[in-house]
Design an enzyme around this catalytic site. Sequence first.
Site, short mmCIF file in Angstrom:
data_model
loop_
_atom_site.label_atom_id
_atom_site.label_comp_id
_atom_site.label_asym_id
_atom_site.label_seq_id
_atom_site.Cartn_x
_atom_site.Cartn_y
_atom_site.Cartn_z
N PHE A 61 0.83 -1.21 0.00
CA PHE A 61 0.00 0.00 0.00
C PHE A 61 0.86 1.26 0.00
O PHE A 61 0.34 2.36 0.11
CB PHE A 61 -0.97 -0.01 1.19
CG PHE A 61 -2.03 -1.10 1.09
CD1 PHE A 61 -2.27 -1.72 -0.13
CD2 PHE A 61 -2.77 -1.48 2.19
CE1 PHE A 61 -3.25 -2.71 -0.24
CE2 PHE A 61 -3.75 -2.47 2.10
CZ PHE A 61 -3.99 -3.09 0.88
N LYS A 62 2.16 1.08 -0.09
CA LYS A 62 3.10 2.22 -0.13
C LYS A 62 2.62 3.35 0.79
O LYS A 62 2.43 4.50 0.37
CB LYS A 62 3.32 2.70 -1.56
CG LYS A 62 3.90 1.59 -2.44
CD LYS A 62 4.73 2.08 -3.56
CE LYS A 62 5.39 0.95 -4.32
NZ LYS A 62 4.45 0.00 -4.96
N VAL A 63 2.47 2.96 2.04
CA VAL A 63 1.88 3.85 3.05
C VAL A 63 2.77 5.08 3.22
O VAL A 63 3.98 4.93 3.45
CB VAL A 63 1.70 3.08 4.38
CG1 VAL A 63 1.03 3.95 5.42
CG2 VAL A 63 0.91 1.79 4.14
N PRO A 168 11.47 -5.65 -7.10
CA PRO A 168 10.56 -5.73 -8.25
C PRO A 168 11.27 -5.23 -9.52
O PRO A 168 12.34 -4.64 -9.44
CB PRO A 168 9.45 -4.75 -7.86
CG PRO A 168 10.07 -3.78 -6.92
CD PRO A 168 11.31 -4.40 -6.34
N GLN A 173 9.20 -5.00 -16.76
CA GLN A 173 9.90 -3.71 -16.68
C GLN A 173 11.36 -3.80 -17.16
O GLN A 173 12.11 -2.82 -17.07
CB GLN A 173 9.84 -3.15 -15.27
CG GLN A 173 8.42 -2.84 -14.81
CD GLN A 173 8.39 -2.25 -13.40
OE1 GLN A 173 8.99 -1.22 -13.13
NE2 GLN A 173 7.69 -2.92 -12.50
N LYS A 176 16.53 -8.12 -15.07
CA LYS A 176 16.94 -9.52 -15.29
C LYS A 176 17.17 -10.22 -13.95
O LYS A 176 17.72 -9.62 -13.01
CB LYS A 176 18.26 -9.57 -16.08
CG LYS A 176 18.18 -8.85 -17.43
CD LYS A 176 17.38 -9.67 -18.45
CE LYS A 176 17.26 -8.96 -19.77
NZ LYS A 176 15.90 -8.73 -20.22
N GLY A 191 5.34 -9.75 -11.45
CA GLY A 191 3.92 -9.67 -11.74
C GLY A 191 3.57 -10.15 -13.13
O GLY A 191 3.48 -11.35 -13.40
N ARG A 192 3.41 -9.18 -14.06
CA ARG A 192 2.86 -9.49 -15.38
C ARG A 192 3.56 -10.61 -16.11
O ARG A 192 2.91 -11.48 -16.72
CB ARG A 192 2.86 -8.20 -16.25
CG ARG A 192 1.84 -7.19 -15.79
CD ARG A 192 2.14 -5.83 -16.35
NE ARG A 192 3.33 -5.23 -15.75
CZ ARG A 192 3.84 -4.05 -16.09
NH1 ARG A 192 3.28 -3.36 -17.06
NH2 ARG A 192 4.90 -3.57 -15.47
P1 OMP Z 1 5.37 -6.19 -12.81
O1 OMP Z 1 6.04 -5.00 -13.41
O2 OMP Z 1 4.09 -6.54 -13.47
O3 OMP Z 1 6.32 -7.36 -12.66
O4 OMP Z 1 4.93 -5.76 -11.33
C1 OMP Z 1 5.80 -5.18 -10.43
C2 OMP Z 1 5.12 -4.99 -9.09
O5 OMP Z 1 6.06 -4.42 -8.17
C3 OMP Z 1 3.93 -4.05 -9.11
O6 OMP Z 1 2.98 -4.52 -8.18
C4 OMP Z 1 4.49 -2.71 -8.63
O7 OMP Z 1 3.53 -1.95 -7.95
C5 OMP Z 1 5.60 -3.17 -7.68
N1 OMP Z 1 6.74 -2.23 -7.57
C6 OMP Z 1 7.39 -1.81 -8.71
O8 OMP Z 1 7.12 -2.26 -9.83
N2 OMP Z 1 8.36 -0.86 -8.60
C7 OMP Z 1 8.77 -0.33 -7.41
O9 OMP Z 1 9.67 0.49 -7.38
C8 OMP Z 1 8.15 -0.80 -6.24
C9 OMP Z 1 7.19 -1.80 -6.33
C10 OMP Z 1 6.77 -2.41 -5.06
O10 OMP Z 1 6.84 -1.72 -4.03
O11 OMP Z 1 6.47 -3.60 -5.01
#
Ligand code: OMP
Length: 220
Positions: A61-63, A168, A173, A176, A191-192
Amino acid sequence: MELNTRLILALDVTIEEEALRLAEMLAPYLDVIKVNYPLVLSTGMQIVEKLSRIRPVLCDFKVADIPNTNRLIVERVSAFGAMGVIVHGFTGPESLKATMRRGLDVFVVAEMTHPGSDFFPRVSEDIVDIGAHLGVTGFIAPATKPERLSLIKRLSKERSKPFTILSPGVGAQGGKVAAAIEAGADALIVGRSLYESEDPEATARDLIEQIQAAESSRPE
Ligand code: OMP
């Protein structure tokens, strides 16, 4: 946080059935499931309880608010059974301290992955300092910027206790696996490129193999 596979699923889908199906399918490959606003705002916080029955849930939730609001948010996160929360550190020590009251794992964003997040390098050392001093669980550091990830790992390693670095940015994104693990990531948030792949289980196995291979060649 217990780390085994070192793979964390960023479950950024918006349909409950799909979220639960992916979580069940990928559970054997995951240490943690990370949920963010897209899922919770679509399905409600009950999804955290439901997913927690499958794997531990980290609420991303990046509070980033005043101490009282941070405390209230973390109380709700805890009430729904999450194991941890991701918070921002630029709000300063009082706000950060307010997130550390419920026994949740607290991960502080040290730097972000995306192009244009150029503000972070100016403050990340201070953020790591504040978080380390307070004794947070660990930091979020970008797989898309292995040299920055490596610096954050080094800064956090200079402290009295080890901090867990979650990273992440692998896959969609452009980050690697090997570069992120070699730079010091303790676990990868994906994620994706995982949940949108044709065969998510095969992708998860492949990611874990790459993580293990990179780990075995990482100097301690
Ligand atoms: P994908 O790019 O789909 O692999 O997802 C990356 C996940 O990491 C997402 O849920 C983002 O919100 C999270 N994320 C980042 O992509 N970059 C950051 O700098 C920080 C986060 C995070 O805090 O998880």
